[in-house]
Write a protein that holds these residues in place. Sequence first.
Motif, PDB file in Angstrom:
ATOM      1  N   ALA A 102       0.834  -1.196   0.000  1.00  0.00           N
ATOM      2  CA  ALA A 102       0.000   0.000   0.000  1.00  0.00           C
ATOM      3  C   ALA A 102       0.872   1.251   0.000  1.00  0.00           C
ATOM      4  O   ALA A 102       0.577   2.233  -0.700  1.00  0.00           O
ATOM      5  CB  ALA A 102      -0.924   0.002   1.208  1.00  0.00           C
ATOM      6  N   ALA A 103       1.958   1.226   0.751  1.00  0.00           N
ATOM      7  CA  ALA A 103       2.860   2.373   0.784  1.00  0.00           C
ATOM      8  C   ALA A 103       3.539   2.563  -0.571  1.00  0.00           C
ATOM      9  O   ALA A 103       3.706   3.701  -1.044  1.00  0.00           O
ATOM     10  CB  ALA A 103       3.898   2.195   1.876  1.00  0.00           C
ATOM     11  N   LYS A 109       1.855   6.783  -6.743  1.00  0.00           N
ATOM     12  CA  LYS A 109       0.844   7.783  -7.102  1.00  0.00           C
ATOM     13  C   LYS A 109       1.365   9.185  -6.829  1.00  0.00           C
ATOM     14  O   LYS A 109       1.136  10.106  -7.615  1.00  0.00           O
ATOM     15  CB  LYS A 109      -0.450   7.542  -6.321  1.00  0.00           C
ATOM     16  CG  LYS A 109      -1.228   6.344  -6.794  1.00  0.00           C
ATOM     17  CD  LYS A 109      -2.519   6.213  -6.017  1.00  0.00           C
ATOM     18  CE  LYS A 109      -3.289   4.972  -6.450  1.00  0.00           C
ATOM     19  NZ  LYS A 109      -4.522   4.800  -5.696  1.00  0.00           N
ATOM     20  N   THR A 110       2.072   9.340  -5.733  1.00  0.00           N
ATOM     21  CA  THR A 110       2.626  10.647  -5.402  1.00  0.00           C
ATOM     22  C   THR A 110       3.665  11.057  -6.439  1.00  0.00           C
ATOM     23  O   THR A 110       3.686  12.203  -6.909  1.00  0.00           O
ATOM     24  CB  THR A 110       3.264  10.609  -3.999  1.00  0.00           C
ATOM     25  OG1 THR A 110       2.308  10.170  -3.069  1.00  0.00           O
ATOM     26  CG2 THR A 110       3.779  11.977  -3.591  1.00  0.00           C
ATOM     27  N   GLU A 111       4.496  10.121  -6.829  1.00  0.00           N
ATOM     28  CA  GLU A 111       5.514  10.415  -7.837  1.00  0.00           C
ATOM     29  C   GLU A 111       4.863  10.725  -9.174  1.00  0.00           C
ATOM     30  O   GLU A 111       5.286  11.631  -9.901  1.00  0.00           O
ATOM     31  CB  GLU A 111       6.473   9.230  -7.979  1.00  0.00           C
ATOM     32  CG  GLU A 111       7.411   9.082  -6.811  1.00  0.00           C
ATOM     33  CD  GLU A 111       8.328   7.866  -6.953  1.00  0.00           C
ATOM     34  OE1 GLU A 111       8.435   7.321  -8.062  1.00  0.00           O
ATOM     35  OE2 GLU A 111       8.916   7.455  -5.947  1.00  0.00           O
ATOM     36  N   GLU A 112       3.843   9.970  -9.510  1.00  0.00           N
ATOM     37  CA  GLU A 112       3.132  10.223 -10.759  1.00  0.00           C
ATOM     38  C   GLU A 112       2.482  11.606 -10.734  1.00  0.00           C
ATOM     39  O   GLU A 112       2.466  12.347 -11.715  1.00  0.00           O
ATOM     40  CB  GLU A 112       2.078   9.147 -11.027  1.00  0.00           C
ATOM     41  CG  GLU A 112       2.649   7.821 -11.426  1.00  0.00           C
ATOM     42  CD  GLU A 112       1.557   6.757 -11.570  1.00  0.00           C
ATOM     43  OE1 GLU A 112       0.358   7.089 -11.530  1.00  0.00           O
ATOM     44  OE2 GLU A 112       1.914   5.583 -11.728  1.00  0.00           O
TER      45      GLU A 112
END
Length: 121
Positions: A102-103, A109-112
């Motif tokens: 999950a992390a 997602k944060t990087e994207e």
Amino acid sequence: ISILPMDRNISAWLVPLLLAVGCVALIGNIFHARKINKSLMLDIEQAQADAQVSSSDSKDCTKKVATLTEEKNQLTAQLNSANAALTALQEDNIKLPIDSKAADTAAEKTEEGKKEEGEKD
């Protein structure tokens, strides 16, 4: 008639002789009873001493049993605590890969999201 004086003569010393024999027998019986009583008293004293030693040993054993029971209860409590900690660690270990995935997904997602914002600029 000459037999009668002899009978009287025999009875004259027979009764005291029988009384003397009876007295000797009674005196012998008294000494024998004393000897047996002394022996029995020694046996009673020995039995009482043995009973006191046994009582003391019994009290010591009871104390040891109580101490060992307390130690067993403490060790059982420690074992239960250790088992609970082990179970908690095993559950954390099972959740760790799931949380890790999950992390990783959240990081991706944060990087994207940062890449998309960078591209927009």
